[in-house]
Design an enzyme around this catalytic site. Structure first.
Site, PDB file in Angstrom:
ATOM      1  N   PRO A  89       0.792  -1.229   0.000  1.00 18.99           N
ATOM      2  CA  PRO A  89       0.000   0.000   0.000  1.00 18.99           C
ATOM      3  C   PRO A  89       0.831   1.290   0.000  1.00 18.99           C
ATOM      4  CG  PRO A  89      -0.177  -1.143   2.106  1.00 18.99           C
ATOM      5  CD  PRO A  89       0.491  -2.088   1.147  1.00 18.99           C
ATOM      6  N   ASN A  90       0.359   2.216  -0.791  1.00 18.56           N
ATOM      7  CA  ASN A  90       0.876   3.583  -0.907  1.00 18.56           C
ATOM      8  C   ASN A  90       2.213   3.689  -1.634  1.00 18.56           C
ATOM      9  OD1 ASN A  90      -1.303   4.929   0.405  1.00 18.56           O
ATOM     10  ND2 ASN A  90      -0.570   4.080   2.328  1.00 18.56           N
TER      11      ASN A  90
ATOM     12  N   GLU B 296      11.669 -10.296   1.409  1.00 18.13           N
ATOM     13  CA  GLU B 296      10.994  -9.071   1.861  1.00 18.13           C
ATOM     14  C   GLU B 296      11.980  -7.910   1.714  1.00 18.13           C
ATOM     15  OE1 GLU B 296      10.609  -9.195   6.089  1.00 18.13           O
ATOM     16  OE2 GLU B 296       9.483  -7.315   6.228  1.00 18.13           O
TER      17      GLU B 296
ATOM     18  N   HIS C 261      12.535  -3.482   2.088  1.00 19.85           N
ATOM     19  CA  HIS C 261      12.053  -2.166   2.510  1.00 19.85           C
ATOM     20  C   HIS C 261      13.029  -1.106   2.042  1.00 19.85           C
ATOM     21  CE1 HIS C 261       8.911  -3.845   4.949  1.00 19.85           C
ATOM     22  NE2 HIS C 261       9.780  -4.747   5.371  1.00 19.85           N
TER      23      HIS C 261
ATOM     24  N   ALA D 239       3.102  -0.876   4.811  1.00 17.94           N
ATOM     25  CA  ALA D 239       2.559  -0.788   6.174  1.00 17.94           C
ATOM     26  C   ALA D 239       2.011  -2.127   6.674  1.00 17.94           C
ATOM     27  CB  ALA D 239       1.466   0.278   6.224  1.00 17.94           C
TER      28      ALA D 239
ATOM     29  N   ARG E 138      13.304   3.864  12.707  1.00 15.66           N
ATOM     30  CA  ARG E 138      12.136   4.758  12.616  1.00 15.66           C
ATOM     31  C   ARG E 138      11.240   4.589  13.850  1.00 15.66           C
ATOM     32  NH1 ARG E 138       9.549   4.355   6.872  1.00 15.66           N
ATOM     33  NH2 ARG E 138       8.545   6.232   7.687  1.00 15.66           N
TER      34      ARG E 138
ATOM     35  N   TYR F 131      11.898   8.104   1.589  1.00 21.36           N
ATOM     36  CA  TYR F 131      11.774   7.049   0.579  1.00 21.36           C
ATOM     37  C   TYR F 131      12.522   7.334  -0.723  1.00 21.36           C
ATOM     38  CZ  TYR F 131       8.125   5.492   3.755  1.00 21.36           C
ATOM     39  OH  TYR F 131       7.434   5.059   4.862  1.00 21.36           O
TER      40      TYR F 131
ATOM     41  N   ARG G 180       5.967  12.287  -2.602  1.00 29.23           N
ATOM     42  CA  ARG G 180       5.985  12.815  -1.234  1.00 29.23           C
ATOM     43  C   ARG G 180       7.039  12.089  -0.413  1.00 29.23           C
ATOM     44  NH1 ARG G 180      -0.124  11.814  -0.075  1.00 29.23           N
ATOM     45  NH2 ARG G 180      -0.503  11.894  -2.292  1.00 29.23           N
TER      46      ARG G 180
ATOM     47  N   ASN H 288       7.538  -5.943  -1.049  1.00 23.52           N
ATOM     48  CA  ASN H 288       7.589  -4.885  -0.042  1.00 23.52           C
ATOM     49  C   ASN H 288       6.158  -4.761   0.488  1.00 23.52           C
ATOM     50  OD1 ASN H 288       7.651  -2.639   1.551  1.00 23.52           O
ATOM     51  ND2 ASN H 288       8.799  -1.361   0.105  1.00 23.52           N
TER      52      ASN H 288
END
Ligand code: CA2
Length: 147
Positions: free
Chosen positions: A10-11, A99, A101, A78, A108, A23, A18, A75
């Site tokens: 997601p996203n 996996e 990221h 969230a 974080r 990122y 942004r 990935n």
């Protein structure tokens, strides 16, 4: 040719628009382009999906073997930190799963420090920006059974 399924959670479709400080500046399309270059070098085919929907990601993972994929690069975004359903799908899929990221989730907020996916993934690569995907794909190619 061996087929690898790439799943962006997601996203991640918002990449490059942004939060470049976290990122990076690359768009998802630019990351996918990098992956295609790596895939060509390793002589594997990629099918790349992005979804904002947990159930859709579960279905992609669950159908991967039947759809003749030999490995998955994901990935989970969230959902990494929340999704028992995606974790169970990874654990049950019978394929190598790496996996990745972009960010170092351990550097974080504390709610990002736990990955439900890492314990059932073949391996996890994080914190290298878009390069996490490139490294993850190279690692995944090495894990694919040769027959
Ligand atoms: O570092 C990563 O790759 C993450 O999986 C990215 C997720 C985050 O929830 C994970 O904790 C770590 C967020 C992906 C959304 O990316 C955006 C990009 C630009 C603007 C907004 C969100």
């Amino acid at each position: 040719m061996k087929k690898i399924l790439v799943i962006h959670g997601p996203n991640l479709n918002l990449l490059g628009t942004r939060e470049p400080g976290i990122y990076g500046h690359l768009t998802l399309a630019a990351i996918n382009q990098k992956l295609k270059v790596v895939a060509k070098k390793h002589k594997v085919a990629l099918v790349i999906k992005q979804s904002n929907h947990e159930g859709q990601i579960v279905d992609l993972i669950g159908g991967a073997k039947k759809n003749r994929f030999c490995a998955i690069l994901i990935n989970p975004a969230a959902y990494t930190h929340t999704s028992v359903a995606i974790r169970d799908a990874v654990a049950a899929c019978g394929l190598a799963v790496v996996e990745v990221h972009l960010s170092n989730i351990y550097a974080r907020e504390s709610f990002r420090h736990k990955s439900l996916i890492s314990p059932v993934a073949s391996g996890t690569i994080l914190g290298f920006g878009a390069n996490s995907y490139v490294l993850g794909l190279a690692a995944l190619v090495d894990l694919i059974p040769s027959k």
